[in-house]
Design a protein around this motif. Structure first.
Motif, PDB file in Angstrom:
ATOM      1  N   PHE A  86       1.033 -21.337  17.449  1.00 23.32           N
ATOM      2  CA  PHE A  86       0.396 -20.418  18.390  1.00 23.32           C
ATOM      3  C   PHE A  86      -0.969 -19.912  17.956  1.00 23.32           C
ATOM      4  O   PHE A  86      -1.550 -19.051  18.610  1.00 23.32           O
ATOM      5  CB  PHE A  86       1.314 -19.225  18.670  1.00 23.32           C
ATOM      6  N   GLY A  87      -1.488 -20.417  16.876  1.00 19.84           N
ATOM      7  CA  GLY A  87      -2.829 -20.022  16.448  1.00 19.84           C
ATOM      8  C   GLY A  87      -2.910 -18.692  15.726  1.00 19.84           C
ATOM      9  O   GLY A  87      -3.985 -18.144  15.558  1.00 19.84           O
ATOM     10  N   GLY A  88      -1.799 -18.157  15.326  1.00 20.71           N
ATOM     11  CA  GLY A  88      -1.813 -16.899  14.579  1.00 20.71           C
ATOM     12  C   GLY A  88      -2.053 -15.692  15.473  1.00 20.71           C
ATOM     13  O   GLY A  88      -2.188 -15.798  16.685  1.00 20.71           O
ATOM     14  N   LEU A  89      -2.081 -14.559  14.845  1.00 25.32           N
ATOM     15  CA  LEU A  89      -2.314 -13.313  15.570  1.00 25.32           C
ATOM     16  C   LEU A  89      -3.797 -13.141  15.845  1.00 25.32           C
ATOM     17  O   LEU A  89      -4.632 -13.584  15.067  1.00 25.32           O
ATOM     18  CB  LEU A  89      -1.794 -12.127  14.740  1.00 25.32           C
ATOM     19  N   PRO A  90      -4.144 -12.470  16.920  1.00 22.98           N
ATOM     20  CA  PRO A  90      -5.566 -12.224  17.199  1.00 22.98           C
ATOM     21  C   PRO A  90      -6.142 -11.271  16.155  1.00 22.98           C
ATOM     22  O   PRO A  90      -5.418 -10.452  15.589  1.00 22.98           O
ATOM     23  CB  PRO A  90      -5.552 -11.584  18.583  1.00 22.98           C
ATOM     24  N   PRO A  91      -7.439 -11.367  15.903  1.00 21.27           N
ATOM     25  CA  PRO A  91      -8.041 -10.457  14.932  1.00 21.27           C
ATOM     26  C   PRO A  91      -7.995  -9.022  15.455  1.00 21.27           C
ATOM     27  O   PRO A  91      -8.042  -8.782  16.660  1.00 21.27           O
ATOM     28  CB  PRO A  91      -9.484 -10.952  14.808  1.00 21.27           C
ATOM     29  N   VAL A  92      -7.892  -8.092  14.541  1.00 18.83           N
ATOM     30  CA  VAL A  92      -7.872  -6.676  14.894  1.00 18.83           C
ATOM     31  C   VAL A  92      -9.303  -6.170  14.893  1.00 18.83           C
ATOM     32  O   VAL A  92     -10.034  -6.357  13.922  1.00 18.83           O
ATOM     33  CB  VAL A  92      -7.023  -5.875  13.874  1.00 18.83           C
ATOM     34  N   SER A  93      -9.707  -5.559  15.998  1.00 15.20           N
ATOM     35  CA  SER A  93     -11.068  -5.019  16.049  1.00 15.20           C
ATOM     36  C   SER A  93     -11.153  -3.778  15.173  1.00 15.20           C
ATOM     37  O   SER A  93     -10.143  -3.173  14.830  1.00 15.20           O
ATOM     38  CB  SER A  93     -11.459  -4.679  17.492  1.00 15.20           C
ATOM     39  N   LYS A  94     -12.341  -3.370  14.836  1.00 19.81           N
ATOM     40  CA  LYS A  94     -12.531  -2.210  13.971  1.00 19.81           C
ATOM     41  C   LYS A  94     -12.049  -0.932  14.637  1.00 19.81           C
ATOM     42  O   LYS A  94     -11.722   0.029  13.969  1.00 19.81           O
ATOM     43  CB  LYS A  94     -14.000  -2.082  13.579  1.00 19.81           C
ATOM     44  N   ARG A  95     -12.001  -0.913  15.975  1.00 19.23           N
ATOM     45  CA  ARG A  95     -11.582   0.286  16.682  1.00 19.23           C
ATOM     46  C   ARG A  95     -10.076   0.363  16.869  1.00 19.23           C
ATOM     47  O   ARG A  95      -9.549   1.406  17.193  1.00 19.23           O
ATOM     48  CB  ARG A  95     -12.248   0.352  18.047  1.00 19.23           C
TER      49      ARG A  95
END
Length: 83
Positions: free
Chosen positions: A68-77
């Protein structure tokens, strides 16, 4: 369903009555709601434990990332949260 009586001390009865009143509910309905919520919490706890066991199995997270391409990146906010 038949009603029954439960013996509790006056302080607890008064606290429950105040909570029911604040919710705009009869004490009977309020206690039924609280019982359902507590049951749901218990079931969620069991499901969470099962999920944690499943994802802790060796290779599961690597396989998830591959499929599944891994988890989405977490934004700084954003603050990361558990499921």
């Amino acid at each position: 369903m038949a009603d029954t009586t439960v013996k509790i001390d006056d302080t607890t009865r008064d606290r429950l009555k105040a909570l029911a009143d604040d919710a705009g509910m009869s004490m009977k309905d309020y206690l039924a709601k609280v019982a359902a919520e507590k049951e749901q919490e218990r079931l969620q706890g069991s499901a969470t434990a099962a999920f944690r066991r499943a994802i802790s199995a060796p290779g599961i997270m690597d396989r998830f990332d591959a499929d599944f391409g891994g988890l989405p990146p977490v934004s700084k906010r954003e603050t990361p949260r558990a499921a």
